[in-house]
Design an enzyme around this catalytic site. Structure first.
Site, PDB file in Angstrom:
ATOM      1  N   HIS A 142       0.853  -1.192   0.000  1.00  0.00           N
ATOM      2  CA  HIS A 142       0.000   0.000   0.000  1.00  0.00           C
ATOM      3  C   HIS A 142       0.891   1.244   0.000  1.00  0.00           C
ATOM      4  O   HIS A 142       1.961   1.246   0.608  1.00  0.00           O
ATOM      5  CB  HIS A 142      -0.913  -0.014   1.238  1.00  0.00           C
TER       6      HIS A 142
ATOM      7  N   GLU B 235      -3.898   2.314  -7.413  1.00  0.00           N
ATOM      8  CA  GLU B 235      -4.249   3.431  -6.529  1.00  0.00           C
ATOM      9  C   GLU B 235      -3.266   4.577  -6.778  1.00  0.00           C
ATOM     10  O   GLU B 235      -2.171   4.600  -6.192  1.00  0.00           O
ATOM     11  CB  GLU B 235      -4.138   3.008  -5.062  1.00  0.00           C
TER      12      GLU B 235
HETATM   13  P1  PGA Z   1      -9.264   6.389   0.329  1.00  0.00           P
HETATM   14  O1  PGA Z   1      -8.138   5.269   0.587  1.00  0.00           O
HETATM   15  O2  PGA Z   1     -10.461   5.676  -0.241  1.00  0.00           O
HETATM   16  O3  PGA Z   1      -9.540   6.966   1.685  1.00  0.00           O
HETATM   17  O4  PGA Z   1      -8.683   7.366  -0.624  1.00  0.00           O
HETATM   18  C1  PGA Z   1      -7.933   4.217  -0.310  1.00  0.00           C
HETATM   19  C2  PGA Z   1      -6.739   3.418   0.159  1.00  0.00           C
HETATM   20  O5  PGA Z   1      -5.801   4.010   0.694  1.00  0.00           O
HETATM   21  O6  PGA Z   1      -6.705   2.182   0.012  1.00  0.00           O
END
Ligand code: PGA
Length: 262
Positions: free
Chosen positions: A94, A166
């Site tokens: 992550h 992401e």
């Molecule tokens: P968020 O986080 O939906 O609060 O942007 C997503 C993540 O970090 O997995």
């Protein structure tokens, strides 16, 4: 048709009783949907008590992190080996771990391999920072993150991996700019192309790729409609039972409209 995978990343929020309360509320609001797989990722401490509370027809569990060695003198760590049988999935790499805990490409590669070795599906998180995008390095970053993380695997192992795109700039922690679905589409297609280069067209077709970054009940549909997007990784909005139930409902409605709700 693949399942739609919705993953709730609660990050470092909710103690045991708060988590239990949230699950209780979510359980009340969630119908069993074949075709939609819902995964809750609470803190390490909360995994065990939640495993006895959840309705397993509705929810599965994921760890947010684990150590790459199976056991040994690593004070304070929890291994994938200790998590086997408790979780189906584990987040790996992550962006908060890459950035705040300096997790390297090599460490993430070893964690992906450790997850697979212990029958846990890694949810490999990849994504570029705002600066990297501005400098035109998005593809290079995604290439490096994907190829290094998958480099020790067989084609069979790869079928168990989930990749979450992401973009760091879209995660609420790091600015939370809302990514356009076209931006998600382009990155997801590129990620699949990388998997194809490494493991062939079948692996590329079968691997599940999610989108994550400020997804909520009002935007999830836009991302789920993106070609090749198999679900969402949700942070902030997953802490709110109304919003997360709304996300599940949107996913259900979309499948229903597409005639995929068996
Ligand atoms: P968020 O986080 O939906 O609060 O942007 C997503 C993540 O970090 O997995």
């Amino acid at each position: 048709m693949k399942n739609t995978l919705l993953v709730a990343n609660w990050k470092m929020h909710l103690n045991t009783s708060q988590a239990s309360m949230l699950v209780h509320r979510l359980q009340e609001r969630t119908r069993i949907h074949r075709g939609i797989e819902i995964v809750l990722s609470p803190s390490m401490l909360v995994l065990q008590p939640l495993s006895t509370q959840i309705d397993r027809r509705k929810f599965r569990l994921a760890a947010q992190n684990a150590h790459y060695k199976d056991e040994g003198a690593f004070t304070g760590e929890v291994s994938f080996n200790m998590l086997r049988d408790l979780v189906h999935y584990a987040l790996v790499g992550h962006s908060e771990r890459r950035i705040y805990f300096n997790e390297s490409l090599e460490l993430i590669r070893d964690k992906v391999a450790a997850a697979i070795r212990n029958d846990i599906s890694p949810i490999l998180c990849v994504g570029e920072t705002a600066q990297e995008r501005k400098d035109g390095h998005t593809r290079q970053v995604l290439h490096d993150q994907v190829t290094s993380a998958l480099s020790n695997l067989t084609a069979r192992d790869v079928s168990k991996v989930v990749i979450a795109y992401e973009p760091v700039w879209a995660i609420s922690t790091f600015g939370g700019e809302v990514a356009k679905p076209e931006q998600a589409a382009e990155a997801i297609a590129f990620i699949r192309h990388q998997v194809e280069q490494l493991y062939g067209p079948k692996a590329a077709r079968n691997i599940r790729v999610l989108y994550g970054g400020s997804v909520d009940d009002s935007t999830v549909r836009d991302y789920l409609e993106v070609d090749g997007c198999d679900g969402a990784l949700v942070g902030g909005a997953s802490l709110n039972p109304y919003k997360f139930a709304g996300i599940i409902e949107s996913a259900y409605r979309l499948r229903h409209e597409l005639g995929e709700d068996d």
